[in-house]
Design a protein around this motif. Structure first.
Motif, short mmCIF file in Angstrom:
data_model
loop_
_atom_site.label_atom_id
_atom_site.label_comp_id
_atom_site.label_asym_id
_atom_site.label_seq_id
_atom_site.Cartn_x
_atom_site.Cartn_y
_atom_site.Cartn_z
N ILE A 120 9.46 -29.71 60.25
CA ILE A 120 8.90 -28.84 61.29
C ILE A 120 10.02 -28.03 61.94
CG2 ILE A 120 7.73 -28.83 63.53
CD1 ILE A 120 5.95 -31.06 62.51
N ALA A 121 11.16 -28.68 62.18
CA ALA A 121 12.31 -27.95 62.73
C ALA A 121 12.76 -26.85 61.78
CB ALA A 121 13.46 -28.92 63.00
N THR A 122 12.77 -27.17 60.48
CA THR A 122 13.17 -26.15 59.49
C THR A 122 12.22 -24.97 59.51
OG1 THR A 122 14.13 -27.87 58.08
CG2 THR A 122 13.65 -25.76 57.04
N CYS A 123 10.92 -25.25 59.65
CA CYS A 123 9.92 -24.18 59.73
C CYS A 123 10.16 -23.29 60.95
CB CYS A 123 8.52 -24.79 59.82
SG CYS A 123 7.49 -24.38 58.42
N TYR A 124 10.35 -23.91 62.11
CA TYR A 124 10.62 -23.13 63.33
C TYR A 124 11.88 -22.28 63.14
CZ TYR A 124 7.16 -25.59 66.24
OH TYR A 124 6.00 -26.08 66.79
N ASN A 125 12.91 -22.89 62.57
CA ASN A 125 14.16 -22.17 62.35
C ASN A 125 13.94 -20.94 61.46
OD1 ASN A 125 17.28 -22.21 62.38
ND2 ASN A 125 16.78 -22.07 60.21
N TYR A 131 11.90 -13.31 62.64
CA TYR A 131 11.86 -12.47 63.84
C TYR A 131 13.22 -11.81 64.10
CZ TYR A 131 7.13 -13.80 65.23
OH TYR A 131 5.77 -13.94 65.28
N ASP A 132 14.29 -12.55 63.81
CA ASP A 132 15.64 -11.99 63.94
C ASP A 132 15.77 -10.75 63.05
OD1 ASP A 132 18.29 -11.76 64.68
OD2 ASP A 132 18.75 -13.86 64.32
N GLU A 142 13.08 -17.94 70.80
CA GLU A 142 12.04 -18.92 71.10
C GLU A 142 11.92 -19.94 69.97
OE1 GLU A 142 7.18 -18.81 71.11
OE2 GLU A 142 8.22 -17.07 71.95
N TYR A 143 11.90 -19.47 68.73
CA TYR A 143 11.74 -20.38 67.59
C TYR A 143 13.03 -21.14 67.28
CZ TYR A 143 6.97 -19.02 66.71
OH TYR A 143 5.61 -18.84 66.83
N TYR A 144 14.18 -20.47 67.39
CA TYR A 144 15.44 -21.18 67.19
C TYR A 144 15.57 -22.33 68.19
CZ TYR A 144 17.34 -17.34 64.28
OH TYR A 144 17.59 -16.41 63.28
N GLU A 145 15.15 -22.10 69.44
CA GLU A 145 15.27 -23.14 70.46
C GLU A 145 14.30 -24.29 70.22
OE1 GLU A 145 14.98 -20.64 73.88
OE2 GLU A 145 17.14 -20.19 73.88
N LYS A 146 13.11 -23.99 69.67
CA LYS A 146 12.19 -25.07 69.28
C LYS A 146 12.82 -25.93 68.18
CE LYS A 146 7.70 -22.86 70.28
NZ LYS A 146 6.45 -22.33 69.70
#
Length: 437
Positions: A120-125, A131-132, A142-146
């Motif tokens: 899940i962390a990999t997905c958010y990353n 977006y970057d 927002e997603y990197y911080e998640k």
């Protein structure tokens, strides 16, 4: 021993084979390395798709994943497949499709694994990376911080994935022009790597290089060179003499010398980078295009516009062979060629190339991407040179509007666009303006 057709509409077969020799040390080392390189869990066909992806065989990898989707009902397996399909779309610059696929992956993982599961962390990353690339740095952060939050909960404090998250957050702050925050996160990444990795590990070189890039953007060229040379030293110790990462280090040092106005030294380092890439990469590899572009930039700064055009056109030729026609890097090449024609006072040709760049960016990038601001700015300055002041004002004003949506208030590019708009509005001389490469 046994062959089974697993897809009727594609030539795809499953072959069961028996291991006949387990004493080949080189083969075992290669196998272990490939397993470590696989970004997500998975088995069998899923891992083969990942290997094909890493080899650049995106269409073949996609064919495997599409077939697997029709043959699995397991949420976790489906999540992995949608994630990999998203990664393929990201590499193909199909950003909205990538986000949709990554979002499906998140939903499926949410049904089958705990909320702090590494996938899940990999997905958010990876959503953050999309977006970057789209220029939406607020969403990227927002997603990197998640991703960072999950990794901090589920991994040891010195785990390399936490360093990766910190580096990605630093990169987003660089794009926003917030160099103080960027340094903070890049230094966190470096600190983690210094605790957990050998002193000559290539990941340390990457962190030194990232910090060097921030100092270069801040105009602190002495510190930039210090960090770029640390990165180069590690890469010289740990990598083969013709490794592309060594070329990247030489290119970064060349960039600093170019910023300092030492064009002879800049060319020396850019040509070292190009020489390595010509030995180690295919003739149409994008990294070669980057080196040609860097050399073109030096010649442009030196006022040798014929040589600048020669190198920029080599860049464009490689990109047209290796990238989709609407890729933003092709727009950047058109922009650079346009700037040279502007410097040569051939405004008609310059406008032609800047409009080509803008057309690609309007097709492939979000409406508030910084590259669009650059193109509007450069077209506005051309119209001013051509005496069409209403159009000049319109394009320069649009550049400022876009930049305000994506950049911090003190970003150097935003300040440049605002200054150019002021010059156009007040009828100041063209020499006061600045086009952006």
């Amino acid at each position: 021993h046994h062959i089974k057709v697993i897809s009727t509409d594609r030539p795809l077969y499953e072959v069961n084979i028996s291991l006949t020799l387990d004493s080949d040390e080189e083969l075992r080392t290669l196998t272990d390395h490939i397993r470590r390189e696989t970004r997500l869990d998975g088995k069998g066909w899923t891992r083969l798709g990942e290997l094909l992806f890493q080899l650049g065989q995106h269409d073949k990898a996609k064919a495997i994943y599409d077939t697997l989707l029709n043959q699995t009902s397991d949420d976790s397996d489906e999540g992995l497949i949608y994630h990999q399909l998203g990664h393929i779309r990201y590499e193909q610059c199909l950003f909205q499709e990538a986000i949709t696929l990554y979002a499906k992956s998140l939903v499926l993982f949410g049904k089958s694994v705990p909320a702090n599961y590494p996938n899940i962390a990999t997905c958010y990353n990876n959503i953050g990376l999309v977006y970057d690339s789209m220029g939406d740095y607020r969403k990227a952060l927002e997603y990197y911080e998640k991703a960072l939050s999950i990794r901090q909960q589920s991994l040891p404090a010195s785990h390399p994935n936490i360093a990766t998250s910190c580096s990605n957050i630093g990169s987003a702050y660089v794009s926003k022009g917030d160099y103080r925050k960027a340094l903070e996160y890049y230094e966190k990444a470096l600190s983690i790597e210094q605790q957990s990795l050998p002193a000559n590990h290539p990941d340390l070189a990457t962190s030194y290089s990232n910090i060097g890039s921030v100092y270069n953007s801040m105009g602190d060229y002495r510190k930039a060179l210090e960090y770029y040379e640390k990165a180069l030293s590690i890469r010289q110790q740990s990598l083969p003499a013709n490794h592309p990462h060594l070329a990247a280090s030489y290119g970064n040092i060349g960039l600093v010398y170019n910023s300092m106005g030492d064009y002879r030294k800049a060319l020396e380092y850019y040509e070292k980078a190009l020489s390595i890439e010509q030995q180690s990469l295919p003739a149409n590899h994008p990294d070669l295009a980057t080196s040609y572009s860097n050399i073109g930039l030096v010649y442009d700064c030196m006022g040798d516009y014929r040589k600048a055009l020669e190198y920029y056109e080599k860049t464009l030729s490689i990109q047209q062979q290796s990238l989709p026609a609407s890729h933003p890097n092709i727009a950047t090449s058109y922009n650079n060629i346009g700037v040279v024609y502007d410097n040569m006072r051939d405004y008609r040709k310059a406008l032609e190339y800047h409009e080509k760049a803008l057309s690609i960016e309007q097709q492939s990038l979000p409406a508030n991407h910084p590259d669009l601001a650059r193109s509007y700015n450069n077209i506005g300055l051309l119209y001013d040179s051509m005496g069409d002041y209403p159009k000049a004002h319109f394009y320069c004003e649009r550049a400022v509007q876009i930049a305000k949506c994506s950049m911090s208030s003190n970003h150097p590019h935003l300040l440049t666009f605002e200054r150019n708009l002021e010059c156009v509005t007040n009828g100041l001389q063209h020499s006061s303006f600045r086009a952006l490469k």
